[in-house]
Design an enzyme around this catalytic site. Structure first.
Site, PDB file in Angstrom:
ATOM      1  N   SER A  80      12.101 -42.213  82.746  1.00 47.29           N
ATOM      2  CA  SER A  80      11.668 -42.761  84.262  1.00 47.29           C
ATOM      3  C   SER A  80      11.424 -41.908  85.434  1.00 47.29           C
ATOM      4  O   SER A  80      10.462 -40.756  84.803  1.00 47.29           O
ATOM      5  CB  SER A  80      12.952 -43.600  84.690  1.00 47.29           C
ATOM      6  OG  SER A  80      12.497 -44.502  85.621  1.00 47.29           O
TER       7      SER A  80
ATOM      8  N   ASP B 161      10.827 -48.720  80.355  1.00 50.00           N
ATOM      9  CA  ASP B 161      11.356 -47.646  80.978  1.00 50.00           C
ATOM     10  C   ASP B 161      12.389 -47.003  79.856  1.00 50.00           C
ATOM     11  O   ASP B 161      13.201 -47.721  79.238  1.00 50.00           O
ATOM     12  CB  ASP B 161      12.283 -48.131  82.027  1.00 50.00           C
ATOM     13  CG  ASP B 161      12.746 -47.184  82.852  1.00 50.00           C
ATOM     14  OD1 ASP B 161      13.509 -46.197  82.200  1.00 50.00           O
ATOM     15  OD2 ASP B 161      13.030 -47.467  84.195  1.00 50.00           O
TER      16      ASP B 161
END
Length: 303
Positions: free
Chosen positions: A69, A182
């Site tokens: 991320s 993610d």
């Protein structure tokens, strides 16, 4: 008689020495290879620049770096040769519109094509094989739940976009027949990836969002975000088992889009890294084959 006495003394001396007397001097143990594993947190990722700045100032050698991320952006920038100051400047000035565009779709509200332009300005190199140190980026296959690692070769733009594709908000990224989201959905901090890149000692940088009771969410995105935070807090053992040291900058209470708190987060990263220095310098002063058990630094808030 004197000759016999010398022979007896030599015999017992050899017994005391054992096999060591016949061993050739071994090679000196290599210094530790320190790997960084950077967690996510969107705007809270600015704290990574504060950590990196301290490590540069105190000349802590970083062998490799991995991220998920927001951590994947900081990791790629640092691996490419960007300075902590450049990473901090880019993070503090960034807004959502710099990396994403609202586009209502069946699988999300935001697309991330703009992120490539942002990365082209920040990074000094755009391919894994061009990085100054080994880089790893982790995404998640939303269909299987498996972690998908990127390293060694290929461009870094798609892996970073995928690793930052927060489900429910960002649309998944298609790659090689997979839908990727993610990386923190499958592994909050990529400590194992740092080991796969060659690290003998892994420092995990954890950016927790809340401590104790959080403020009630005010919209659907905050509801989803809080649910993921609860889920990740229940599975921390999976990445902590692969980390030797955990640094937790005090960025609790800063929201996912709190870019305006950049200076505060930089200071939090610096403070946490300074608290970690004695343990890291001890590794460097006493090379060893493997690190000891995980250490949670005093002075950092427990996750």
């Amino acid at each position: 008689m004197k000759a016999a006495a010398r022979a007896v003394r030599s015999f017992f001396s050899a017994l005391r020495e054992g096999p060591r007397a016949n061993r050739k001097p071994g090679k000196p143990e290599a210094p530790p290879r320190i790997g960084l594993a950077l967690g996510g947190g969107f705007a809270r990722g600015i704290a990574h620049a504060g950590v990196l700045d301290v490590f540069e100032r105190y000349q802590i050698p970083i062998h490799c770096i991995a991220g998920v991320s927001a951590g994947s952006i900081a990791a790629a920038a640092y691996a490419s040769g960007a300075s902590p100051a450049e990473i901090a400047s880019a993070g503090c000035s960034m807004r959502l519109g710099d990396v994403a565009r609202w586009s209502l779709g069946r699988m999300g509200f935001v697309v991330t094509e703009r992120m490539q332009r942002f990365l082209q300005k920040l990074l000094k190199g755009y391919r894994f094989e061009d990085m100054k140190i080994p880089l790893g980026v982790l995404a998640t296959d939303v269909c299987t739940g498996e972690s998908v690692g990127f390293r060694d070769s290929g461009d870094v733009f798609l892996p970073i976009r995928a690793s930052c594709a927060y489900p429910g908000l960002f649309q998944p990224v298609r790659h090689d027949g997979r839908l990727l989201v993610d990386g923190a959905m499958s592994m909050e901090i990529p400590a194992m990836m740092a080991r796969l890149l060659g690290a003998t000692h892994v420092i995990a940088v954890h950016l927790p969002a809340h401590h104790g009771a959080a403020q009630p969410p005010h919209n659907v995105f905050q509801v989803v975000n809080r649910c993921f935070q609860i889920m990740q807090s229940r599975t921390e053992h999976s990445w902590r088992a692969d980390a030797d040291l955990v640094i937790s900058p005090n960025v609790r209470g800063i929201e996912w889009d709190g870019f305006r708190c950049g200076p505060q987060m930089l200071k939090a990263g610096e403070a946490a890294a300074l608290a970690a220095l004695p343990a890291i310098q001890d590794w460097l002063s006493r090379p060893q084959k493997a690190a000891g058990p995980l250490v949670e630094l005093p002075g950092t808030l427990p996750a």
